[in-house]
Write an enzyme that holds these catalytic residues in place. Sequence first.
Site, PDB file in Angstrom:
ATOM      1  N   HIS A  34      -5.891  -3.153  -7.653  1.00 50.57           N
ATOM      2  CA  HIS A  34      -5.628  -2.081  -6.684  1.00 50.57           C
ATOM      3  C   HIS A  34      -4.133  -2.160  -6.348  1.00 50.57           C
ATOM      4  CE1 HIS A  34      -6.432   0.945  -3.764  1.00 50.57           C
ATOM      5  NE2 HIS A  34      -6.057   0.201  -2.759  1.00 50.57           N
ATOM      6  N   GLU A  45      -6.305  -9.166  -2.156  1.00 51.12           N
ATOM      7  CA  GLU A  45      -6.885  -8.930  -3.480  1.00 51.12           C
ATOM      8  C   GLU A  45      -6.786 -10.193  -4.325  1.00 51.12           C
ATOM      9  OE1 GLU A  45      -5.364  -5.510  -5.581  1.00 51.12           O
ATOM     10  OE2 GLU A  45      -6.875  -5.679  -7.155  1.00 51.12           O
ATOM     11  N   HIS A  63       1.031   5.199  -5.281  1.00 53.66           N
ATOM     12  CA  HIS A  63      -0.400   5.219  -4.988  1.00 53.66           C
ATOM     13  C   HIS A  63      -0.850   6.673  -4.968  1.00 53.66           C
ATOM     14  CE1 HIS A  63      -4.284   4.705  -3.534  1.00 53.66           C
ATOM     15  NE2 HIS A  63      -4.110   3.792  -2.604  1.00 53.66           N
ATOM     16  N   PHE A 103      -9.799   2.925   2.534  1.00 52.86           N
ATOM     17  CA  PHE A 103     -10.050   3.036   3.969  1.00 52.86           C
ATOM     18  C   PHE A 103     -11.559   3.200   4.147  1.00 52.86           C
ATOM     19  CE2 PHE A 103      -5.998   4.924   6.113  1.00 52.86           C
ATOM     20  CZ  PHE A 103      -5.265   3.841   5.673  1.00 52.86           C
TER      21      PHE A 103
END
Lengths: 431, 407
Positions: B295, B306, B333, B392
């Site tokens: 990610h 992560e 992103h 989120f």
Amino acid sequence: MSSRRRVVVTGMGLVSTLGFSPRSVHENLVRGLDGFGPIQLFDTEQLSVRTAGEIAFEAEEHLGTGRNLRPLDRTARLVIAAAARTLDSSGLAEVEIGSQLVGLVLGSMFGSVHSIAAFDRRALIAGPSYAKPLQFANSVINAAAGQTAIWHGLKGINSTIAGGSLAGLSALGYATDLVRDGRIDTVLAGGGEELCNESFFGFLKAGRLAGSRNGAPARSVPFDADRNGFALAEGAALCSLEAEETARGRGAEVLAEILGHGNAFDASRGREAASAAAAIARGGAAALADAGLNAEEIDLLSLSGNGSPEGDRHEALGLAEIFGERLAEIPCLVVKAGLGESLGASGGFQTVMLIEAARRGSIPGIPGLKRLGVQIPLKTLSTGPRHLSPWGDRPRLGLIHALGLDGGTSSLVVAIHPPSNSGSLAGEQAS
Amino acid sequence: MSRPRIAVTGIGLVTPLGLGRKTVWKRLLEGHCGIAPVRSYDTSRFNVHLGAEVEDFNPETYFENTDPNAVGQASQFAVGAARMALTDASIASGDIDPGRVAVVMGTTSGEPREVERFNDHFVSGEHEKIDENFIGLYPCHVIAGIISEEFGFGGPNVMIPVACAAGNYAMAHGFDLLRAGRADVVLAGGADSFSRITYTGFARLGAVAPELCQPFDKNRRGMVPGEGAAVLVLETVQRARERGAPIYAEIGGYGLSCDAHHMTAADPDGAARAMAMALVMARVLPTAVSYISAHGTGTPTNDRQETKAVKRVFGERIARRVPISSIKSMIGHTMGAASAIEAAVCSLAVASQKVPPTIHLETADPECDLDYVANEAREIPVEVAMNNAYAFGGNNASVIFQKCQIQ
């Protein structure tokens, strides 16, 4: 397909304009009540339509005063409250949820377009450094599902499904497959949607609300010849779905079994009636095939009809392709007659209330229905409730159909079980 | 009877590094950076100015049957990526039953520019200027709907708005639809358009990188908001073989989980559960994983958490041996598109036996001590690639792409 697990409904919970339990909503619908009234949530002085299905919802009454409600927007509060009632109803609240990895699949059209827009407006007016981080967290469309997971400790698969007014039913189908395929044993599924000025204003501008075109008086009576749009509403409705062996293992009462589902899309996106009807027929056929049933075996329908001139007609045409002449004989529940169009929540209401109505033995009518519209052969519809014949030796088979606002269609097939103690239910029977 | 195996046979990409599989893959392997000062709106009121925007995308090229000017930008990107993916898979409209083609798309914001336009009029009191078609343009599900409309597809049409993990959720659902026989072909992907709402939010959280996006670097200072779309063509391995279509990779399985902990701060436990579930479903041992597409947003917290989660699943020793990289160092992103683009990257890593680098990785961070493929792409055997995405809401999604053994 024999390796797939059976999926059962072990609990139902909702918050709505007509009550906070399936039973009270059923009673109110049977009485012919509706949940529409003047909007309090936002200023409607400049608007040509001023009523909607707004819930008198005091969050503290549902969520208690012990925890911080400030991070939660209205959508999240409605969903958390419905989830609490679902967990109660299924008995899952009694088991240790954290260790069970309960999931949540929420259907919602907007999440909260109000949170999204309010976050943006504050930054526009006051400057970006005054934007509120708490509001930003709620600006994602999956915020209500995330907040509900945090509130109830739901650590299993968590997903949000959009799709306008079919989101809730589509979420139930998606969740069914997760359980069937062994991805998860227990999942809450259904939908939630808030009423807010942004969506109300948008639907009003688009002429989709009853009374928003040509100054005609509002008439949101589903399938009626003089319908002219829907009444926008809000709410949340969820079912707890479990693998049959999980439910049996903990001795849970089985309210219904989900036998199959199917989705399809009308590539004309609602512009051509023939294409719309064909998509409904395709999705319905897929759901029946998934359930291993023929259309002739379906006892009950729960319909999407909301008063839209085109949508209601398309739905009837599509169902006529599936059921043929027999469509005129199948009892139909039309929850939006009293609950309005609650978008992502609608599919949840259609499912929960069909199960409830069948178990209580009476299907509410459509108050205000004068005569059926053109190409709408739903002859069982009437203004008053329809009492069902006594339970035979098998569950009642129902098909729930949800039509999106622009091309989507979703069907779910359920086998509704009789109440385990019919005596007490009959005693409570509303009239 | 064993369940059908699912292949990736087409890839369409709209990214800040360019358009189309070949261009994007070449630039990723060469370590190009698609991040630049924001062009689409004025950032002078912010203290950060970087963005990752799509350049030179002409929607007219990809729309044949519907009007690109009648839809929002994320939908334009999505149709562009879908058209490229179908061409890449050599699927022409006559080859398939349109009623058996499903579309599953993920997004973070849907068409945010429509609600921004709504707000511009709302704030200035010009309610009469609010578009009559706001409700037809804005809701996120229109993205999947417009793809089906453009190509005439009548199968299941599903929009999954699970924020920054949405692309992986779409892959997972596409995999399930095919395994259940609900469609013959699935277009699965993600799309998002550059948005002032997203930009404002991340800037307000102090999460936007001021100069460089440096995932896993000790001095990393944040992510860079971006935009784009990716669509993958999925079908059963059997169907792909019957029609002689090349297979990039096979989807082995997926894992989904929820932290139920915090809306915006990740919890390594949830991420680890998603990875573990994916390995179990794909019946792959941690030692068999050749590459992880992280990610890797470049925020201090994400990259640390992560790394922790990967170690928890793989164990310290194995974790150190698995190359893991973040293409977000190059394309920012891209929100709901991100994990769909990264799903394409995993498929291409398996197909080409190369993995893209994490660029701008200069200073080692003691808390991020894995092999992040620093600055240079690598040619290595890639049998199994894992794609991680976090969102989120505490939603985690890992998807496994592996070599299709019997071609």
